[in-house]
Design an enzyme around this catalytic site. Structure first.
Site, PDB file in Angstrom:
ATOM      1  N   SER A   1       9.964  10.551 -10.733  1.00  0.00           N
ATOM      2  CA  SER A   1      10.610  11.676 -10.354  1.00  0.00           C
ATOM      3  C   SER A   1      10.114  12.470  -9.129  1.00  0.00           C
ATOM      4  CB  SER A   1      11.313  12.724 -11.228  1.00  0.00           C
ATOM      5  OG  SER A   1       9.976  12.790 -12.106  1.00  0.00           O
TER       6      SER A   1
ATOM      7  N   GLU B   1      14.670  31.539  -8.841  1.00  0.00           N
ATOM      8  CA  GLU B   1      15.011  33.013  -9.626  1.00  0.00           C
ATOM      9  C   GLU B   1      16.619  32.596 -10.065  1.00  0.00           C
ATOM     10  OE1 GLU B   1      13.515  35.549 -10.185  1.00  0.00           O
ATOM     11  OE2 GLU B   1      11.529  34.825  -9.024  1.00  0.00           O
TER      12      GLU B   1
ATOM     13  N   HIS C   1       8.040  19.155 -10.234  1.00  0.00           N
ATOM     14  CA  HIS C   1       8.879  18.638  -9.367  1.00  0.00           C
ATOM     15  C   HIS C   1       8.848  19.629  -7.975  1.00  0.00           C
ATOM     16  CE1 HIS C   1      10.495  16.645 -12.861  1.00  0.00           C
ATOM     17  NE2 HIS C   1      10.363  15.777 -12.086  1.00  0.00           N
TER      18      HIS C   1
END
Length: 272
Positions: free
Chosen positions: A42, A211, A227
């Site tokens: 990924s 956030e 990631h």
């Protein structure tokens, strides 16, 4: 028309096809078109609109390559060196590979999940055994395999020192690269050094830290130390391009923009 004239006409008709072949193009001074295939997890994979702003570094790699090189990104979320093979993904990839192409091989994150028998491998036995299948498969297609140690996660000690997280897997890959005489891009070392330069706060915009309310895909926010956001994917792709030249896998003419800013809006996420 005589037989000789037919043969002559057939030869003339075939001439443009001959000139269009890679060997003929190289003979006439034109760069041979090549494809860089990516087999990985990924951290390199293509991401889609429902995952934005998560970005795999393979999405940014084309920005740093010359026009005679294309990227075929076969990296897939959640895969290890083992599961990628077991699911038939390596076999399908190799069906596409042609002479002179490159196969970039980056696994480790999910190989470390040894509690999962579908993905887990042991660094110096099954991990190396599976990686050999990629190496030998590429060579059987007269393509060039390139091993990439796994990109490093965002982990810092209390004193701000960037911490390695991949255990023995990078060392096992380095040993295999030496044994098989395969070019090695030590992406683990390169990214660890880069995260150290940026520090704990400076790396936040490189990883998928969000956030609450910042992204509709993550309404409650996200704290992802594995990631990337576009900035991180671009930085890792830049490191890959530079390392490909430093390791003499690619020539300097094969890359571009390695010292230039890349507009983050160049990253796009297609619909799944």
């Amino acid at each position: 028309m005589s037989l000789t004239r037919r043969q002559t006409a057939a030869a003339l008709a075939a001439l443009p096809l001959v000139l269009a072949t890679p060997a003929a193009a190289a003979a006439h001074g034109r760069p041979r078109p090549r494809t860089l295939y990516i087999a990985g997890d990924s951290t390199a994979a293509q991401k889609y609109a429902d995952a934005a702003p998560e970005t795999g570094w393979g999405m940014a790699l084309p920005f740093f390559l010359g026009r005679t090189l294309t990227v075929a990104n076969h990296a897939m979320n959640g895969r290890s060196s083992k599961s990628f093979v077991d699911e038939g993904r390596l076999a399908a990839l190799l069906e596409e590979v042609r002479e002179g192409d490159l196969l970039l091989i980056q696994f480790g994150h999910n190989d470390e999940k040894t509690e999962d028998p579908a993905r887990g491998t042991d660094p110096y036995t099954t991990y190396q055994d599976h990686l050999r299948q990629y190496v030998h498969g590429a060579r059987s297609r007269r393509a060039r395999p390139v091993l990439l140690t796994p990109v490093e996660r965002r982990r810092f000690a209390a004193d701000g020192t960037a911490k390695p997280t991949h255990g023995d897997y990078p060392a096992a890959m380095r040993a295999l690269a030496a044994e098989e005489r395969v070019p090695l891009l030590d992406l683990q070392a390169l990214t660890l050094a880069r995260w150290q330069e940026l520090g704990p706060d400076g790396t936040l915009t490189y990883f998928n830290w969000l956030e609450p309310g910042q992204s509709p895909n993550y309404p409650d926010g996200r704290q992802d130390n594995t990631h990337f956001q576009p900035r991180g994917a671009v930085e890792v792709a830049r490191l890959v391009a530079r390392a490909l030249v430093a390791g003499k896998v690619l020539a300097p003419r094969d890359v571009r923009r390695t010292d230039s800013a890349i507009p983050l809006e160049w990253i796009t996420w297609p619909q799944a």
